[in-house]
Structures are given as C-alpha cells and as structure tokens.
Design a protein around this motif. Structure first.
Motif, PDB file in Angstrom:
ATOM      1  N   GLY A   1      40.499  88.009 -42.395  1.00 59.93           N
ATOM      2  CA  GLY A   1      41.314  88.685 -43.384  1.00 59.93           C
ATOM      3  C   GLY A   1      41.992  89.947 -42.898  1.00 59.93           C
ATOM      4  N   HIS A   2      41.437  90.600 -41.852  1.00 57.88           N
ATOM      5  CA  HIS A   2      41.939  91.904 -41.461  1.00 57.88           C
ATOM      6  C   HIS A   2      42.387  92.015 -40.002  1.00 57.88           C
ATOM      7  CE1 HIS A   2      39.433  92.716 -45.034  1.00 57.88           C
ATOM      8  NE2 HIS A   2      40.283  93.692 -45.276  1.00 57.88           N
ATOM      9  N   ILE A   3      41.994  91.082 -39.150  1.00 56.98           N
ATOM     10  CA  ILE A   3      42.298  91.249 -37.717  1.00 56.98           C
ATOM     11  C   ILE A   3      43.086  90.072 -37.157  1.00 56.98           C
ATOM     12  CG2 ILE A   3      41.290  91.542 -35.420  1.00 56.98           C
ATOM     13  CD1 ILE A   3      38.908  92.905 -36.759  1.00 56.98           C
ATOM     14  N   ALA A   4      42.561  88.858 -37.331  1.00 52.87           N
ATOM     15  CA  ALA A   4      43.216  87.677 -36.742  1.00 52.87           C
ATOM     16  C   ALA A   4      44.518  87.369 -37.481  1.00 52.87           C
ATOM     17  CB  ALA A   4      42.278  86.473 -36.801  1.00 52.87           C
ATOM     18  N   HIS A   5      45.486  86.861 -36.737  1.00 53.18           N
ATOM     19  CA  HIS A   5      46.768  86.472 -37.322  1.00 53.18           C
ATOM     20  C   HIS A   5      46.778  84.966 -37.568  1.00 53.18           C
ATOM     21  CE1 HIS A   5      48.244  90.463 -36.426  1.00 53.18           C
ATOM     22  NE2 HIS A   5      47.867  90.323 -35.170  1.00 53.18           N
ATOM     23  N   PRO A   6      47.295  84.535 -38.716  1.00 58.84           N
ATOM     24  CA  PRO A   6      47.300  83.100 -39.039  1.00 58.84           C
ATOM     25  C   PRO A   6      47.960  82.228 -37.979  1.00 58.84           C
ATOM     26  CG  PRO A   6      47.916  84.396 -40.958  1.00 58.84           C
ATOM     27  CD  PRO A   6      47.865  85.344 -39.801  1.00 58.84           C
ATOM     28  N   GLU A   7      48.988  82.755 -37.314  1.00 55.47           N
ATOM     29  CA  GLU A   7      49.713  81.956 -36.324  1.00 55.47           C
ATOM     30  C   GLU A   7      48.981  81.844 -34.988  1.00 55.47           C
ATOM     31  OE1 GLU A   7      51.186  86.211 -36.198  1.00 55.47           O
ATOM     32  OE2 GLU A   7      50.785  84.677 -37.734  1.00 55.47           O
ATOM     33  N   SER A   8      47.897  82.606 -34.818  1.00 57.05           N
ATOM     34  CA  SER A   8      47.177  82.572 -33.537  1.00 57.05           C
ATOM     35  C   SER A   8      45.723  82.151 -33.716  1.00 57.05           C
ATOM     36  CB  SER A   8      47.248  83.949 -32.861  1.00 57.05           C
ATOM     37  OG  SER A   8      46.642  84.935 -33.681  1.00 57.05           O
ATOM     38  N   ILE A   9      45.449  81.336 -34.731  1.00 57.22           N
ATOM     39  CA  ILE A   9      44.076  80.908 -35.004  1.00 57.22           C
ATOM     40  C   ILE A   9      43.495  80.098 -33.841  1.00 57.22           C
ATOM     41  CG2 ILE A   9      42.707  79.343 -36.448  1.00 57.22           C
ATOM     42  CD1 ILE A   9      44.226  80.321 -38.848  1.00 57.22           C
ATOM     43  N   GLY A  10      44.320  79.216 -33.264  1.00 59.16           N
ATOM     44  CA  GLY A  10      43.845  78.401 -32.152  1.00 59.16           C
ATOM     45  C   GLY A  10      43.422  79.257 -30.972  1.00 59.16           C
ATOM     46  N   LEU A  11      44.239  80.259 -30.628  1.00 56.21           N
ATOM     47  CA  LEU A  11      43.921  81.145 -29.515  1.00 56.21           C
ATOM     48  C   LEU A  11      42.706  82.004 -29.838  1.00 56.21           C
ATOM     49  CD1 LEU A  11      44.862  82.008 -26.714  1.00 56.21           C
ATOM     50  CD2 LEU A  11      46.283  83.773 -27.798  1.00 56.21           C
ATOM     51  N   PHE A  12      42.617  82.453 -31.072  1.00 54.62           N
ATOM     52  CA  PHE A  12      41.469  83.248 -31.496  1.00 54.62           C
ATOM     53  C   PHE A  12      40.181  82.437 -31.360  1.00 54.62           C
ATOM     54  CE2 PHE A  12      38.442  84.629 -34.700  1.00 54.62           C
ATOM     55  CZ  PHE A  12      38.381  85.998 -34.477  1.00 54.62           C
ATOM     56  N   SER A  13      40.200  81.193 -31.811  1.00 55.94           N
ATOM     57  CA  SER A  13      39.013  80.333 -31.704  1.00 55.94           C
ATOM     58  C   SER A  13      38.646  80.087 -30.253  1.00 55.94           C
ATOM     59  CB  SER A  13      39.278  79.004 -32.417  1.00 55.94           C
ATOM     60  OG  SER A  13      39.598  79.202 -33.773  1.00 55.94           O
ATOM     61  N   LEU A  14      39.666  79.932 -29.399  1.00 53.49           N
ATOM     62  CA  LEU A  14      39.426  79.703 -27.970  1.00 53.49           C
ATOM     63  C   LEU A  14      38.731  80.909 -27.344  1.00 53.49           C
ATOM     64  CD1 LEU A  14      39.775  77.908 -25.490  1.00 53.49           C
ATOM     65  CD2 LEU A  14      42.038  78.949 -25.157  1.00 53.49           C
ATOM     66  N   HIS A  15      39.200  82.110 -27.648  1.00 55.63           N
ATOM     67  CA  HIS A  15      38.564  83.329 -27.126  1.00 55.63           C
ATOM     68  C   HIS A  15      37.129  83.449 -27.639  1.00 55.63           C
ATOM     69  CE1 HIS A  15      41.775  85.214 -24.919  1.00 55.63           C
ATOM     70  NE2 HIS A  15      42.623  85.112 -25.934  1.00 55.63           N
ATOM     71  N   THR A  16      36.916  83.077 -28.885  1.00 53.13           N
ATOM     72  CA  THR A  16      35.582  83.168 -29.481  1.00 53.13           C
ATOM     73  C   THR A  16      34.589  82.283 -28.735  1.00 53.13           C
ATOM     74  OG1 THR A  16      36.507  83.638 -31.670  1.00 53.13           O
ATOM     75  CG2 THR A  16      34.240  82.833 -31.584  1.00 53.13           C
ATOM     76  N   PHE A  17      34.983  81.041 -28.475  1.00 54.44           N
ATOM     77  CA  PHE A  17      34.059  80.113 -27.815  1.00 54.44           C
ATOM     78  C   PHE A  17      33.978  80.358 -26.317  1.00 54.44           C
ATOM     79  CE2 PHE A  17      34.051  78.034 -31.824  1.00 54.44           C
ATOM     80  CZ  PHE A  17      32.834  77.370 -31.866  1.00 54.44           C
ATOM     81  N   THR A  18      35.006  80.948 -25.723  1.00 59.36           N
ATOM     82  CA  THR A  18      34.917  81.351 -24.315  1.00 59.36           C
ATOM     83  C   THR A  18      33.857  82.434 -24.150  1.00 59.36           C
ATOM     84  OG1 THR A  18      37.248  80.822 -23.914  1.00 59.36           O
ATOM     85  CG2 THR A  18      36.174  82.310 -22.364  1.00 59.36           C
ATOM     86  N   ALA A  19      33.839  83.387 -25.087  1.00 61.58           N
ATOM     87  CA  ALA A  19      32.821  84.441 -25.057  1.00 61.58           C
ATOM     88  C   ALA A  19      31.426  83.855 -25.250  1.00 61.58           C
ATOM     89  CB  ALA A  19      33.112  85.478 -26.139  1.00 61.58           C
ATOM     90  N   ALA A  20      31.302  82.918 -26.201  1.00 62.99           N
ATOM     91  CA  ALA A  20      30.002  82.284 -26.447  1.00 62.99           C
ATOM     92  C   ALA A  20      29.532  81.514 -25.217  1.00 62.99           C
ATOM     93  CB  ALA A  20      30.101  81.354 -27.650  1.00 62.99           C
ATOM     94  N   ALA A  21      30.459  80.787 -24.573  1.00 60.76           N
ATOM     95  CA  ALA A  21      30.110  80.025 -23.368  1.00 60.76           C
ATOM     96  C   ALA A  21      29.729  80.944 -22.224  1.00 60.76           C
ATOM     97  CB  ALA A  21      31.282  79.133 -22.967  1.00 60.76           C
ATOM     98  N   SER A  22      30.407  82.073 -22.111  1.00 60.41           N
ATOM     99  CA  SER A  22      30.114  83.031 -21.033  1.00 60.41           C
ATOM    100  C   SER A  22      28.711  83.605 -21.189  1.00 60.41           C
ATOM    101  CB  SER A  22      31.145  84.159 -21.035  1.00 60.41           C
ATOM    102  OG  SER A  22      32.448  83.657 -20.821  1.00 60.41           O
ATOM    103  N   TRP A  23      28.374  83.996 -22.415  1.00 59.79           N
ATOM    104  CA  TRP A  23      27.031  84.509 -22.657  1.00 59.79           C
ATOM    105  C   TRP A  23      25.974  83.429 -22.454  1.00 59.79           C
ATOM    106  CZ3 TRP A  23      25.601  89.285 -22.589  1.00 59.79           C
ATOM    107  CH2 TRP A  23      26.491  90.298 -22.954  1.00 59.79           C
TER     108      TRP A  23
END
Length: 234
Positions: A113-135
């Motif tokens: 609601g406050h940070i992610a942009h609707p047009e970049s949801i795919g990229l946001f999800s990719l960064h999220t799971f890249t971080a999870a995979a890295s950890w």
C-alpha cells in the motif's frame, strides 16, 4: 524506503517464518500450528479496519467471526490423532507462528500500500524471493560448515518446486491487494478460508477423507463467511 530494500527485508523474513512453522509442527503438533497460521489473518484484517484501509461494517465483522470459528473447527479435524504430550517449553511455538505469520502478512499489506508500485509487482516479487533464497543458501552453507546438516541434491529440487508456486502466490496476492484497494480485512480472510475449502475438497476427492460433523460445520461456516465477504464487495 526504496522498493528493492523493502523487498529484500520482506524476503529476509520468509526463511525464519518457514523454519518456525516447521519447528512448531514438529514439536507442538500439526493442529495447533495450522490453526495459528490460518488465524493469523486476524492481524492484517484488524489493522486494515483500524487504520481506515477498509470500511467498517457489521456484516464484515460477522463474516470475520464466522471465519475464525470455521478455522478452529476445520483445524481440529485430526486433533484426536495427534499426541497431546507437548512439553510446556513448546506450547508457545504456535503463538509465535500466529504472531510471525500475521506480522508477515501485515508487512506485505503495508509494503503493497505504501512502497511497492503496482506496475512493478513482478520485479518486487523477484527481489523478495531472491533475498529469501540468498538467506536460505547462506544458512545451508553455515549448517554444512558446522556439520549440522548434510547436502542432499533432491532437497534443492524440492526447494525449487516449492519456490515457484510460492513466488506466484505472493505475486498474485499483491495484485489482489491492489485490485481491492489494499483491503486486508477482505483479502486475507477470503484467501485463508478459500484455501481451507479447496484443501478439504482435494482431501475428499483424492485422499478419501471422511467428513465429520465438526468438519462439515466448519466448512459450512467458512462458505458462509466467504459469501458474506463477497456480498460486501458486490
């Protein structure tokens, strides 16, 4: 906050949350852990109502309460087959699952609601799971270094098989929140209750699970709650 930083922080929370669910299931039992995980919808839903992200209505409150009772009844279906010999030190684990899962959903709601942009949801999800995979990779390397775990190639394949649907689950959750104007009081209860109904249907069709009176009542309440939530948005 930068979108990439927010996605990385969110992804970093996934791994400990998954570990906590696994530990709670093993030490405290499947039933209390499942119930705690599903009831975590209370946290983002209440937050949405309190902060004005969702419009308050008594029908929504009734649907919400019915959903809570439904989760309790459905998750109790196998309670008799699970050992109740749980040590006092492990009884807090389902509560931690409830809090962690709820806060994770709340973080997703806030970031969407406050940070992610609707047009970049795919990229946001990719960064999220890249971080999870890295950890996850770092944790595995540490466990291997201290010989606390052994490497299994099939675990990598299993992780990929689980990671792909999890990626799309977060991706479509974000899109759904955008579509319903970040109304967590509608999206999270609807999502959790729909999962319960779908799981029950799969269990009946493929695993021939018997429907007890308690389970049928729980599914009926879940269906009623979903119907009320749908009527609110219709």
């Amino acid at each position: 906050m930068d979108t990439v930083v927010a996605a990385s922080l969110l992804g970093s929370c996934f791994l400990p949350s998954f570990f906590l669910i696994g530990t709670s299931t093993h030490r405290a039992g499947l039933t209390p852990t499942t119930m705690a995980n599903k009831l975590s919808m209370v946290i983002p839903a209440c937050f949405a109502l309190i902060t004005g992200m969702a419009v308050f209505s008594w029908m929504q409150v009734i649907a919400f309460l019915l959903g809570i009772v439904a989760v309790y009844l459905v998750t109790q279906k196998n309670a008799g087959s699970i050992s109740t010999n749980v040590t006092a030190s492990n009884r807090y684990l389902p509560w931690l699952v409830f809090i962690s899962a709820g806060l994770l959903d709340l973080a997703i709601l806030y970031v969407n609601g406050h940070i992610a942009h609707p047009e970049s949801i795919g990229l946001f999800s990719l960064h999220t799971f890249t971080a999870a995979a890295s950890w996850g990779t770092l944790t595995l390397l540490i466990l291997l270094l201290f010989k606390k775990s052994s490497f299994q190639s099939k675990a990598i394949l299993s992780g990929i098989a689980l990671g792909i649907p999890n990626y799309f689950s977060v991706y479509y959750l974000l899109k759904t929140l955008n579509y319903f104007q970040h109304d967590g009081s509608f999206v999270f209860p609807m999502l959790n209750l729909s999962i319960i109904l779908f799981t029950a249907l799969i269990s009946y069709l493929f695993f021939k699970e018997k429907f007890t009176a308690k389970l049928i009542l729980g599914l009926a309440l879940a269906s009623t709650s979903i119907l009320l939530l749908y009527l609110i948005k219709a």
